[in-house]
Design an enzyme around this catalytic site. Structure first.
Site, PDB file in Angstrom:
ATOM      1  N   LYS A  70      38.337  33.072  41.702  1.00 49.46           N
ATOM      2  CA  LYS A  70      37.345  34.156  41.613  1.00 49.46           C
ATOM      3  C   LYS A  70      37.569  35.111  42.760  1.00 49.46           C
ATOM      4  CE  LYS A  70      33.448  35.956  40.111  1.00 49.46           C
ATOM      5  NZ  LYS A  70      34.197  37.248  40.043  1.00 49.46           N
ATOM      6  N   LYS A 106      42.319  37.085  44.311  1.00 44.84           N
ATOM      7  CA  LYS A 106      42.146  38.502  44.673  1.00 44.84           C
ATOM      8  C   LYS A 106      43.232  39.303  43.999  1.00 44.84           C
ATOM      9  CE  LYS A 106      39.485  40.911  47.535  1.00 44.84           C
ATOM     10  NZ  LYS A 106      38.174  40.465  48.036  1.00 44.84           N
ATOM     11  N   ASN A 221      29.458  50.442  49.138  1.00 51.05           N
ATOM     12  CA  ASN A 221      28.497  49.606  48.428  1.00 51.05           C
ATOM     13  C   ASN A 221      27.817  48.588  49.339  1.00 51.05           C
ATOM     14  OD1 ASN A 221      27.104  48.563  46.222  1.00 51.05           O
ATOM     15  ND2 ASN A 221      28.664  46.998  45.921  1.00 51.05           N
ATOM     16  N   SER A 349      27.861  37.279  41.529  1.00 48.90           N
ATOM     17  CA  SER A 349      28.889  37.238  40.477  1.00 48.90           C
ATOM     18  C   SER A 349      28.821  35.897  39.743  1.00 48.90           C
ATOM     19  CB  SER A 349      30.284  37.375  41.090  1.00 48.90           C
ATOM     20  OG  SER A 349      30.606  38.725  41.287  1.00 48.90           O
TER      21      SER A 349
HETATM   22  N1  GLU Z   1      34.999  41.614  46.191  1.00 53.69           N
HETATM   23  C1  GLU Z   1      33.864  40.831  46.600  1.00 53.69           C
HETATM   24  C2  GLU Z   1      34.243  39.931  47.750  1.00 53.69           C
HETATM   25  O1  GLU Z   1      35.191  40.189  48.463  1.00 53.69           O
HETATM   26  C3  GLU Z   1      33.217  40.107  45.442  1.00 53.69           C
HETATM   27  C4  GLU Z   1      34.073  39.136  44.717  1.00 53.69           C
HETATM   28  C5  GLU Z   1      33.440  38.606  43.437  1.00 53.69           C
HETATM   29  O2  GLU Z   1      32.317  38.929  43.143  1.00 53.69           O
HETATM   30  O3  GLU Z   1      34.141  37.859  42.748  1.00 53.69           O
HETATM   31  O4  GLU Z   1      33.573  38.981  48.051  1.00 53.69           O
END
Ligand code: GLU
Length: 416
Positions: A70, A106, A221, A349
């Site tokens: 994730k 990622k 954000n 999420s």
């Molecule tokens: N991009 C966000 C982070 O770095 C959210 C990742 C997600 O919701 O999967 O934590």
């Protein structure tokens, strides 16, 4: 890559430190020091002028012992393979600290989204998901927004993937628009989680949040929401910045008015009644709480020497270099590490994905309450290790996370 030390090396050092402190077998580090899988894709896009441009994209799946991988997907000009690997590693530990049933992933596309038209952005987003469609999926790897990506981009990707699979697949991505299975509270979640952590730290350090001076680096954000929520708790946001400039007002800013100004003009810079301030000056302002909410490697050793904050609540991924960390620890600055303080986004999420899987949706109050409970509980678990083992909050967070991942790997039979 963002200037400064290689963040992949930083992430490896952080894991190694935790493995050693916990006395875990060397094999744990050997497995965790790199991603299990790493993909590079080329994405041809017919641009508005008819020419074809080929973009490069990445997806890194660091570890899936605890569940499907994730993590976000960023659109950025200077992103490198090492950076994506590091960011996927941090996601593994971020999810583990929060006790989420996920591993870490990622992705990135090398591009400047500000220079692309809406149509070009849509073609690029659809092209990326077509190219990685074999390796992502609701029970495999679940992308989400990150730097310069947003719910619309998630929507195009879900649509493309659903067409390919010939079935609706809302669970593929999180951070979607509400109308397409997004979760209430997701947009605000990173900022909210960061503020919950800052409030927990204040409580433990005996700092009154009402009237506390807060400085926010980055007004995207995460930063803009953190500024607004902490302002609503009675704190005084004295300075904020973005990639185009910074503003300072000792009497405090109104975060909502600053956001309106940014939406109108493209930057927080020039907000009436403020004086302009450089990035370095902003990070070194005297304050109770500093929130780095931009990119990696912002708090370097040089910056850390001059830092006068009591608490740093890291809403960005990897904002502090290892050298800076050592200096901050010596100075007694209370650093709430990224893998904890920035975990609000991925936590909601997770709620979004759960709601997609059961096709039943929660109210915003319910989401916020669940998020705050989980953040406070995770903060407490990390804080306990920090106190009992006499290690920094960062080391403590990695210890909590690494021991959970190691336990899962052992149960799966990856370790002896
Ligand atoms: N991009 C966000 C982070 O770095 C959210 C990742 C997600 O919701 O999967 O934590």
């Amino acid at each position: 890559m963002v200037a400064g030390p290689n963040v992949f090396t930083t992430a490896q050092m952080q894991v190694k430190g935790a493995v050693e402190e916990l006395g875990l077998p060397e094999a744990v580090y050997e497995i965790l020091k790199q991603p299990l899988r790493f993909f590079e894709v080329s994405i041809p896009v017919v641009m508005d002028d008819g020419r074809v441009r080929v973009f490069t994209g990445f997806r890194s799946q660091h570890n899936d012992a605890l569940g499907p991988t994730k993590g976000g997907l960023r659109f950025f000009t200077q992103v490198t393979q090492d950076e994506v690997k590091a960011l996927s590693m941090w996601m593994t530990f971020k999810c583990a600290v929060l006790g989420l049933p996920y591993g870490g992933g990622k992705g990135a596309i090398i591009c400047n989204p500000k220079e692309l038209s809406r149509k070009e952005l849509e073609h690029l987003s659809r092209g990326y998901i077509r190219n990685v469609s074999q390796i992502v999926g609701p029970d495999k790897d679940i992308p989400a927004p990150d730097v310069y990506t947003n719910p619309q981009i998630m929507a195009w990707m879900v649509d493309e993937f659903s067409r390919m699979r010939e079935r609706n697949s809302f669970g593929l991505m999180t951070g979607k628009p509400l109308i397409l299975g997004g979760s209430a509270g997701r947009n605000e979640a990173t900022g909210r989680g960061c503020v919950t952590c800052a409030a927990e730290a204040c409580r433990r350090l005996g700092i009154e949040i009402k009237g506390a001076r807060v400085v926010v680096e980055g007004y995207g954000n995460a930063g803009s929401v953190a500024a607004r929520l902490i302002h609503d708790l009675g704190a005084k946001v004295t300075a904020v910045n973005d990639s185009r400039g910074g503003i300072y007002s000792p009497n405090g800013l109104d975060p909502r008015a600053v956001l309106e100004h940014k939406e109108r003009t493209g930057s927080v810079a020039g907000f009436p009644g403020t004086r302009s301030i450089s990035d370095e000056e902003l990070l070194q302002l005297e304050c109770e709480i500093l929130v780095p909410a931009a990119l990696e490697n912002q708090i370097t050793a040089k910056v850390a020497e001059g830092i006068r904050a009591k608490i740093i609540s890291e809403a960005a991924n990897g904002p502090t270099t290892p050298d800076a960390d050592t200096i901050l620890a010596k100075k007694g600055v209370f650093v709430i590490p990224d893998i904890l303080a920035s975990a609000g986004g991925v936590t909601v999420s997770y709620f979004e994905w759960v709601q997609n899987n059961m096709n039943y949706y929660w109210s915003e109050e319910e989401v916020n309450e669940k998020l705050e409970t989980m953040m406070a509980k995770s903060f407490d678990a990390v804080h306990r290790v920090h106190q009992t083992r006499g290690v920094t909050m960062r080391r403590a967070a990695f210890m909590v996370a690494v021991s959970r991942v190691a336990e899962a790997m052992k149960a799966r039979g990856w370790l002896d």
